[in-house]
Design a protein around this motif. Structure first.
Motif, short mmCIF file in Angstrom:
data_model
loop_
_atom_site.label_atom_id
_atom_site.label_comp_id
_atom_site.label_asym_id
_atom_site.label_seq_id
_atom_site.Cartn_x
_atom_site.Cartn_y
_atom_site.Cartn_z
N ARG A 83 -6.20 17.17 2.76
CA ARG A 83 -6.83 16.79 1.44
C ARG A 83 -7.86 15.15 1.90
O ARG A 83 -7.59 14.68 3.42
CB ARG A 83 -5.79 16.06 1.00
N LEU A 102 -11.67 6.25 2.82
CA LEU A 102 -10.88 5.40 2.77
C LEU A 102 -10.01 5.92 0.96
O LEU A 102 -9.39 4.52 0.41
CB LEU A 102 -12.69 4.55 1.00
N CYS A 103 -9.58 6.89 1.10
CA CYS A 103 -8.81 7.32 0.64
C CYS A 103 -6.60 7.91 1.27
O CYS A 103 -6.29 7.27 0.57
CB CYS A 103 -9.10 8.26 -0.05
N CYS A 148 -6.26 11.66 4.26
CA CYS A 148 -6.13 13.21 5.06
C CYS A 148 -5.51 12.38 6.28
O CYS A 148 -5.73 13.26 7.13
CB CYS A 148 -6.97 12.97 5.55
FE1 FES Z 1 -10.21 9.65 2.79
FE2 FES Z 1 -9.97 10.50 5.63
S1 FES Z 1 -10.06 11.43 3.68
S2 FES Z 1 -9.33 8.78 4.34
#
Ligand code: FES
Length: 587
Positions: free
Chosen positions: A23, A31-32, A35
């Protein structure tokens, strides 16, 4: 599985090249936090925000795949919540009854004179002329299938049927249907995640990635490869020769449409302060133009878009729902990564898009996941004990909560008096399921023992705020369209809910949290995947091709962010469920 990696590349890059799904919601910007992988061995990890990956996680061997560079041999374990997961097959579509009128014209050839006529009226390859000559000589007859858009012969056969393929290119999933264009039968449907997700789960990340032709081609190939694999599976399963597929119809949102045909999509993310003009014409290609593995001459019809945020998927929704045949204005909502909303009937349509998706796709929420195996998809809270009862996709231990689960949860917390009208937990409730967590108050949906991740699955006050934020923009979009057309909730007699997400949405919960207004006089219908519906209809019927083009021309689009009333409408949604005029029964 072992893969080779060049030193210095990130684990995410290596995974992309090897076609391994990790992901990457933010497109690899760190930022998310979606992964996260567990590593043993040679990586160098760039510093990341502690709210994205904690010291404790790093101590256990977790890294962000997008920030971890390979410097030596490394073993990587991808936890289930960081994998694309097993897609829930969301291919249901409620198709209208139609008269089948195949798009390609059949021309009967009985002698050499017909062959000469064929080659003088249409573009026809030499090998097809030879094929026609051979059939006429041996059998006395042949059929030429003519693509009316290119005025070209696709193939010559001894007799009969050609197959069609309908494709819904979604931001998250790709759905392919194999069709018999003679009988109109939908033979079978298959779906798979859109591999473009490896370049970012949101559209903007993907568009930003396409900085040059090579990268644009990479993104196009990611989709075409998935379509080819699905077509291959379908044909093998049903004993259909891929070369007898002469027509492929494709529907997708505007960005997916541009990326599919290889058009530069940057115009779509240019200043949101100015509307962008989009041609309402379909893209007409041949299979060989983009590497589709069907008959090389097959017609590829890409449904027209009508605005920056209203693509062929919405045109597909409209023709599948039959809005273009209605006498009274109806409302159509397609909830996916964004929520597209259209009001209209016959020859006029007004539409807009609300940025609903991130929360409903599980992005930005502590335990958010997409609708994959292990996702909690519906929830009920016992009003006495406040314990959650939930249903999990695939009947396995839960790994997180997906959009429909969040909508149920917020509705149930509100209805059971656990949160107030602003989405805040009442502080005086004593319950083992409500507690203070690292992000403030939270409600425990499933304990660590019950869950498939070994961690508690919770909804936090911050998550509730994000859900309210998303639902408010959907409701604001509906309200603005109704206002523009001087309609109120009593005048709408029909509401169509489309989209994969909409199929699993509990309407009562959506109304309870104020995502969809109360329509006291409306009949609510679920269309399912209207984008796939549009692709199927335009493969099987000339009239629906015409209808799709008329709808695209006759749809005016509003850019929500440019509407002066948007902020007021949106803010009104922050008091649950929302404005009295939209929720007359509740108030
Ligand atoms: Fe979003 Fe790694 S792809 S933190």
């Amino acid at each position: 599985m072992a893969v080779k990696a060049s030193k210095g590349s990130t684990i995410l890059d290596v995974a992309r090249k090897a076609n391994i799904g990790i992901r990457s919601v933010c497109g690899g910007k760190g930022l998310c936090g979606k992964c996260k992988v567990l590593v043993k061995g040679g990586v160098e990890h760039r510093l990341a925000d502690k709210s994205i990956i904690s010291d404790e996680e790093i101590g256990k061997g977790y890294v962000l795949a997008c920030l971890a560079k390979v410097v030596g041999d490394v073993e990587v374990f991808i936890p289930s919540e960081s994998q694309f997961g097993k897609a829930k097959l969301l291919s249901y579509v409620n198709l209208p009854k139609i008269e089948v009128e195949p798009i390609l014209n059949r021309i009967t050839i009985s002698d050499y004179f017909d062959i000469v006529k064929l080659s003088s009226f249409y573009r026809v390859d030499d090998d097809l002329i030879r094929k026609a000559e051979d059939f006429v000589e041996r059998r006395g007859k042949a059929i030429a299938f003519v693509d009316p858009f290119h005025n070209a012969v696709v193939d010559v056969k001894e007799s009969g049927v050609y197959y069609g393929v309908a494709v819904d290119v979604g931001t998250t999933k790709i759905v392919v249907a194999l069709l018999n264009t003679q009988s109109g039968e939908v033979i079978d449907v298959e779906s798979e995640f859109n591999k473009q997700m490896m370049y970012g789960e949101d559209i903007v990340s993907r568009i930003s990635y396409a900085t040059n032709d090579e990268k644009l081609k990479e993104l196009q190939k990611a989709v075409v490869d998935v379509v080819n694999a699905l077509v291959n599976d379908l044909c093998r399963k049903h004993g259909v020769d891929k070369k007898s597929i002469y027509h492929v119809s494709v529907a997708g949102n505007t960005a997916m449409t541009y990326l599919f045909v290889g058009a530069n999509p940057h115009v779509l993310i240019q200043s949101f302060k100015q509307p962008v003009k989009i041609s309402p014409k379909p893209y007409i290609l041949r299979a060989s133009d983009i590497g589709l593995d069907v008959n090389r001459n097959a017609l590829v019809y890409v449904l027209p878009c009508s605005g920056r945020f209203l693509g062929g998927d919405v045109v597909g929704d409209i023709i599948t729902a039959g809005l273009h045949l209605m006498d009274e204005p109806a409302l159509l909502i397609d909830i996916g990564t964004n929520a597209e909303v259209v009001i209209g009937c016959r020859n006029w349509f007004l539409g807009t898009t609300a940025p609903a998706g991130p929360a409903f796709e599980g992005w930005g929420l502590r335990c958010g996941v997409r609708a994959v195996q292990g996702a909690i998809e519906s929830v009920e809270i016992d009003s006495n004990t406040l314990k959650a009862r939930y249903r999990v996709i695939g009947n396995v231990k839960p790994i997180g909560i997906c959009g429909s689960g969040y909508i149920d949860l917020v509705a149930q917390l509100f209805i059971n008096g656990v949160i107030d009208a602003q989405g805040k937990f009442y502080r005086d409730i004593e319950s083992p399921y409500i507690r203070r967590g690292p992000d403030g108050y939270e409600y425990v949906v499933a304990s660590a023992e019950e869950s498939g991740t070994g961690r508690d699955i919770v909804i936090t006050e911050k998550d509730i705020y994000n859900v309210i934020d998303s639902k408010s923009s959907v409701c604001a979009a509906i309200s603005i369209l109704m206002k523009r057309m001087h309609l109120d909730v009593h005048k709408i007699k029909h509401v169509f809910i489309c989209g994969a997400f909409g199929r699993y949405l509990n309407i009562d919960s959506a109304i309870a949290i104020g995502m969809i207004p109360e329509f006291p006089n409306a009949e609510i219908s679920f269309i399912g995947n209207g984008s796939l519906g549009g692709a199927i209809l335009t493969t099987l019927s000339k009239s629906y091709v015409q209808a799709a083009e008329n709808v695209a021309k006759n749809t005016a689009s509003i850019e929500l962010m440019l509407d002066p009333n948007f902020m007021e409408e949106y803010e009104a949604g922050f008091i649950l469920p929302g404005k009295q005029e939209l929720f007359p029964i509740w108030w």
